[in-house]
Design a protein around this motif. Structure first.
Motif, PDB file in Angstrom:
ATOM      1  N   ALA A 118       4.497   5.743  -5.230  1.00  0.00           N
ATOM      2  CA  ALA A 118       4.605   5.841  -6.687  1.00  0.00           C
ATOM      3  C   ALA A 118       3.672   6.931  -7.212  1.00  0.00           C
ATOM      4  O   ALA A 118       4.035   7.710  -8.093  1.00  0.00           O
ATOM      5  N   LEU A 119       2.479   7.005  -6.641  1.00  0.00           N
ATOM      6  CA  LEU A 119       1.514   8.009  -7.101  1.00  0.00           C
ATOM      7  C   LEU A 119       1.999   9.421  -6.777  1.00  0.00           C
ATOM      8  O   LEU A 119       1.838  10.334  -7.581  1.00  0.00           O
ATOM      9  N   ARG A 120       2.592   9.574  -5.612  1.00  0.00           N
ATOM     10  CA  ARG A 120       3.075  10.907  -5.230  1.00  0.00           C
ATOM     11  C   ARG A 120       4.225  11.341  -6.124  1.00  0.00           C
ATOM     12  O   ARG A 120       4.419  12.521  -6.369  1.00  0.00           O
ATOM     13  N   GLU A 121       4.980  10.357  -6.583  1.00  0.00           N
ATOM     14  CA  GLU A 121       6.168  10.703  -7.366  1.00  0.00           C
ATOM     15  C   GLU A 121       5.881  10.912  -8.850  1.00  0.00           C
ATOM     16  O   GLU A 121       6.716  11.438  -9.577  1.00  0.00           O
ATOM     17  N   ILE A 122       4.693  10.510  -9.282  1.00  0.00           N
ATOM     18  CA  ILE A 122       4.345  10.681 -10.701  1.00  0.00           C
ATOM     19  C   ILE A 122       4.518  12.140 -11.096  1.00  0.00           C
ATOM     20  O   ILE A 122       4.023  13.032 -10.421  1.00  0.00           O
ATOM     21  N   GLY A 123       5.186  12.354 -12.150  1.00  0.00           N
ATOM     22  CA  GLY A 123       5.288  13.697 -12.721  1.00  0.00           C
ATOM     23  C   GLY A 123       6.012  14.699 -11.835  1.00  0.00           C
ATOM     24  O   GLY A 123       6.069  15.878 -12.146  1.00  0.00           O
ATOM     25  N   ALA A 124       6.572  14.245 -10.708  1.00  0.00           N
ATOM     26  CA  ALA A 124       7.252  15.177  -9.804  1.00  0.00           C
ATOM     27  C   ALA A 124       8.659  15.476 -10.305  1.00  0.00           C
ATOM     28  O   ALA A 124       9.203  14.737 -11.117  1.00  0.00           O
ATOM     29  N   ALA A 149       0.842  -1.202   0.000  1.00  0.00           N
ATOM     30  CA  ALA A 149       0.000   0.000   0.000  1.00  0.00           C
ATOM     31  C   ALA A 149       0.871   1.244   0.000  1.00  0.00           C
ATOM     32  O   ALA A 149       0.631   2.198  -0.749  1.00  0.00           O
ATOM     33  N   ARG A 150       1.929   1.219   0.826  1.00  0.00           N
ATOM     34  CA  ARG A 150       2.843   2.367   0.887  1.00  0.00           C
ATOM     35  C   ARG A 150       3.519   2.591  -0.455  1.00  0.00           C
ATOM     36  O   ARG A 150       3.643   3.716  -0.922  1.00  0.00           O
ATOM     37  N   THR A 207       2.442   1.774  -3.424  1.00  0.00           N
ATOM     38  CA  THR A 207       1.482   2.329  -4.385  1.00  0.00           C
ATOM     39  C   THR A 207       1.354   3.834  -4.195  1.00  0.00           C
ATOM     40  O   THR A 207       1.426   4.606  -5.160  1.00  0.00           O
ATOM     41  N   LEU A 208       1.165   4.249  -2.934  1.00  0.00           N
ATOM     42  CA  LEU A 208       0.973   5.674  -2.662  1.00  0.00           C
ATOM     43  C   LEU A 208       2.226   6.475  -3.013  1.00  0.00           C
ATOM     44  O   LEU A 208       2.138   7.570  -3.571  1.00  0.00           O
TER      45      LEU A 208
END
Lengths: 363, 70, 333
Positions: free
Chosen positions: B64-70, B58-59, B61-62
């Motif tokens: 990876a989502l936070r890092e998208i496009g960052a 779960a961590r 996944t989250l």
């Protein structure tokens, strides 16, 4: 980590939406099917269609037991509710689904013989507490639910709860997907696969979708971020692949205990789907060893032949070949208050959702 | 097709478990789960625990989502 | 063969169809046609509000209340939202033979306390006992009369830009009752919100002239009540999901059962529609009251989307909030 709120973070959802918009730009239009009714519900509840770019169309698939259970099965459940000494127990989902001539809710009004339960454990309890009554559980649902029903039969066998039985209408997902995709006209570019069915059956049963049907597939969770991430993964795929988004739950081989329970009690059978017709090996029936608990064998059911409307085009709507407005029945003979086809039965089915958003036109 | 909600397992008695979340308590049938432990987050469908939730995944996944496009 | 089903009584679409196709068709008159929570009657120079409601709840005792207090508060609230001061109520009981006398006494004591708390008197009553199985333990009917002291409450006064306030966490009554029901039962910290609102409503009406309309979101919940307000009107309502107060216990129970809290009944909440200018004032008055501590502005009246209620979801999406179509049922998919 509470596993809910974290996956509803508005900022993150917005960010993923922008990524999807970027990634999908070069493409004309994408049509993705969310196979599972719970995905449909989430997409509706969180208003995700409004966040997605206009060239992505989501089509609701056959993964909603409420939608695909045919009249013939419901007619049997309804007949049971009218029998003397029988208590019919059911998940709330099935109570209002119309059969050919009635619904369980209406029979409840007539005979007071229908009880809503949350779990098969509650149905078993009812059987224990009412030894002079026959308690029948209406077994519907896919691989996520069928092990819980299998367990209830195993427990009834062990404890000799002889007044318990199951009317078995369970279905299996992969075979239905194959039948759906066998249609060459199908207008679907990729699939969101059901996360909780996959929790039981694992990843392997879907491999044919890539190999034989060349469709990109993502096994997805049900929170808004899960769904958005899965869509992003789909639009980013270069060539069809099978990927897992819902990694916090899915094991590659699924849940062996649950699969064992299914295997002990049930065997494969052909099954009828509202909208798709009879699909080979797409259902489960209670096997010989446990046939004592099979309500169809225990009771002599007197059921009139089912009535289906021939003009219903739900099958083609499910396949993304036609839209609800192509249907002659839509908004007339078939409406949310008196549904005919699978896609209108559940409030979030393709036709029901379409109807709702066009309410001003049809009111 | 299948609503499943994550709850924390707070008590185990054979195949009978008690799960809790946000002050809500409900019996959970554990017969489909291997090695359930008190404190595990379990996914409940129709009264049965069908899987454990993996915090680490779960961590990831989250993250990876936070890092998208960052 | 047409039968009345439970869905006809759940306060949603089907109930409205029943009202129109049977009651209005036969009984139609000017007062009834207004379809308000109370009938507003002019007698001499006085305006009186008159209402009636029957209470059937299973179980009859639930966390935070019981059928007796609920029957008093329900009628008190129906009068209060029409700008009336509740004065007198009647009490009709239908009792199933075999009910323990101690249970009846407990309910009547609760009624006494509830009447005292809301400043009304029970002035007339009736009791019938029916055969076992003809009713479930006890059914209660209350009617009430109040004097209208605030005459400017009407849907017609609502204008785009007005604020929509709800007086506290929604759905607590429904969840507390459901948590004790056979086949579903679960443990929860949620208590029914059942409470009298006349005190708070009186204070908020005397504090500001900007209040346009009020209604208590009972059966069918917030979403259905808002739909009743916008129905065939020249305005819509936009609700911001993240501003709608829902306690964690209610939220969790909804996740478990597959419910939408926006459709769950409240028995001690009120929706207030107020000019945006007066909204802050009204809100602060409401929040000072123990029954309005959780008050929040949840949305606003808009000129577009006439006749519709829209929800801006927590995830940044948007959807139409429809009227309830039959009671919500626990679901697994």
């Amino acid at each position: 980590m509470k596993y809910i709120d974290e996956f509803r973070d508005r900022k993150l959802i917005g960010k993923v939406a922008r990524q999807i918009r970027e990634a999908v730009k070069p493409r004309r239009a994408c049509r993705f099917m969310e196979v599972c009714g719970t995905h449909t519900m989430s997409i509706f509840r969180f208003g995700l269609k409004e966040i997605l770019p206009g060239n992505i169309t989501l089509i609701s698939g056959p993964g909603c037991p409420v939608c695909v259970t045919p009249n013939a099965f419901l007619d049997k459940a309804i007949a049971l509710a009218g029998m003397k000494g029988v208590i019919v127990t059911t998940f709330g989902d099935m109570l209002r689904v119309p059969g050919s001539y009635s619904t369980l809710e209406k029979e409840k009004a007539k005979f007071n013989s229908v009880r809503m339960v949350y779990s098969t454990d509650d149905a078993l309890d009812m059987a224990r507490r009412n030894p002079d009554k026959e308690v029948v559980f209406i077994g519907i649902g896919f691989e996520t639910t069928s092990p819980t029903v299998a367990r209830s039969i195993l427990t009834a066998g062990k404890e000799k709860i002889k007044n318990y039985s199951v009317l078995c209408g369970h279905k299996t997902m992969p075979q239905a997907l194959r039948a759906l995709l066998d249609d060459k006209k199908i207008g679907i570019d990729g699939l969101l696969l059901p996360g909780h069915v996959s929790a039981i059956i694992g990843v392997k049963p879907y491999e044919f979708l890539v190999k034989d049907k060349s469709k990109g597939c993502i096994i997805a969770g049900f929170e808004p971020l899960d769904i958005m991430q899965a869509i992003l993964m789909l639009v980013k795929q270069k060539g069809p692949k099978l990927e897992v988004q819902y990694t916090r739950v899915i094991e590659k081989n699924g849940n062996p205990l649950a699969r064992k329970a299914i295997g002990e009690v049930f065997q494969k059978a052909d099954s009828e789907w509202r909208g798709l017709g009879i699909v080979k090996d797409s259902g489960l029936e209670i096997n010989k060893k446990y046939s004592f608990f099979d309500a169809e064998k225990r009771f002599k059911l007197n059921v009139k032949p089912p009535k289906e409307n021939k003009n219903c085009i739900c099958g083609d709507v499910l396949k993304g070949i036609k839209t609800p407005e192509d249907c002659r029945l839509f908004g007339k003979a078939c409406a949310p208050e008196h549904p005919v086809g699978a896609c209108m039965v559940s409030g979030e089915g393709s036709c029901a959702a379409y109807y709702k958003y066009k309410a001003r036109v049809y009111a | 097709m299948c609503l499943g909600i994550p709850m924390r397992l707070v008590k185990i008695n054979g195949d009978e478990g008690m799960a809790e979340s946000g002050g809500l308590k409900r019996a959970a049938n554990l017969s489909l789960l291997k090695d359930a432990r008190v404190g595990d987050y379990i996914l409940i469908h129709a009264g049965f625990a069908i899987e454990k939730l993996k915090t680490e995944e779960a961590r990831k996944t989250l993250k990876a989502l936070r890092e998208i496009g960052a | 063969m047409h039968k009345i089903t439970l869905s006809h009584g759940s306060g949603g679409k089907l109930m409205h169809q029943l009202i129109d196709s049977v009651f209005m068709k036969e009984l139609d008159n000017k007062t009834l046609n207004q379809k308000k929570d109370s009938a507003i009657l002019t007698i001499g120079r006085k305006k009186l509000a008159f209402t009636t409601d029957s209470y059937v709840v299973k179980p009859i005792f639930f966390p935070g209340g019981d059928i007796g207090s609920m029957a008093v508060y329900g009628t008190v609230n129906d009068l209060s939202v029409c700008g009336a001061k509740p004065l007198f109520i009647s009490l009709g009981l239908i009792i199933e033979e075999g009910l323990d006398k101690s249970i009846l006494e407990k309910i009547i004591k609760s009624i006494k306390l509830a009447a005292k708390r809301s400043g009304v008197e029970v002035v007339t009553g009736d009791t019938k006992v029916v055969e076992k199985g003809s009713c479930d333990k006890i059914f209660v009917n209350t009617s009430g009369i109040g004097e209208v002291y605030y005459r400017n409450l009407a849907v017609e006064n609502i204008r785009p830009g007005d604020s929509v306030i709800v007086s506290g966490g929604i759905g607590e009554h429904s969840i507390s009752v459901l948590s004790k029901r056979e086949g579903i039962a679960f443990g929860t910290e949620v208590k029914s919100d059942s409470a009298p609102l006349n005190g708070m409503i009186n204070r908020l009406l005397s504090s500001s002239g900007g209040v346009k309309f009020m209604r208590d979101p009972t059966r069918g919940g917030l979403a259905t009540t808002l739909n009743e307000i916008v129905r065939s009107r020249r305005f819509g309502i936009a609700v911001n999901e993240e501003d709608v107060p829902v306690t964690r216990g209610v939220r969790q129970a909804c996740e478990l059962l597959g419910f939408d809290p926006l459709y769950l009944a409240c028995e001690g909440r009120v929706i207030v529609i107020v000019s945006s200018k007066s909204a802050g004032k009204v809100l602060s008055v409401m929040r000072k009251d123990p029954n309005g501590k959780g008050s929040r502005i949840i949305g606003e009246v808009c000129g577009e989307n006439k006749g519709f209620v829209y929800l801006n979801t927590t995830s940044g999406g948007r959807r139409i909030l429809e009227m309830l179509s039959g009671d919500q049922l626990p679901r697994i998919c």
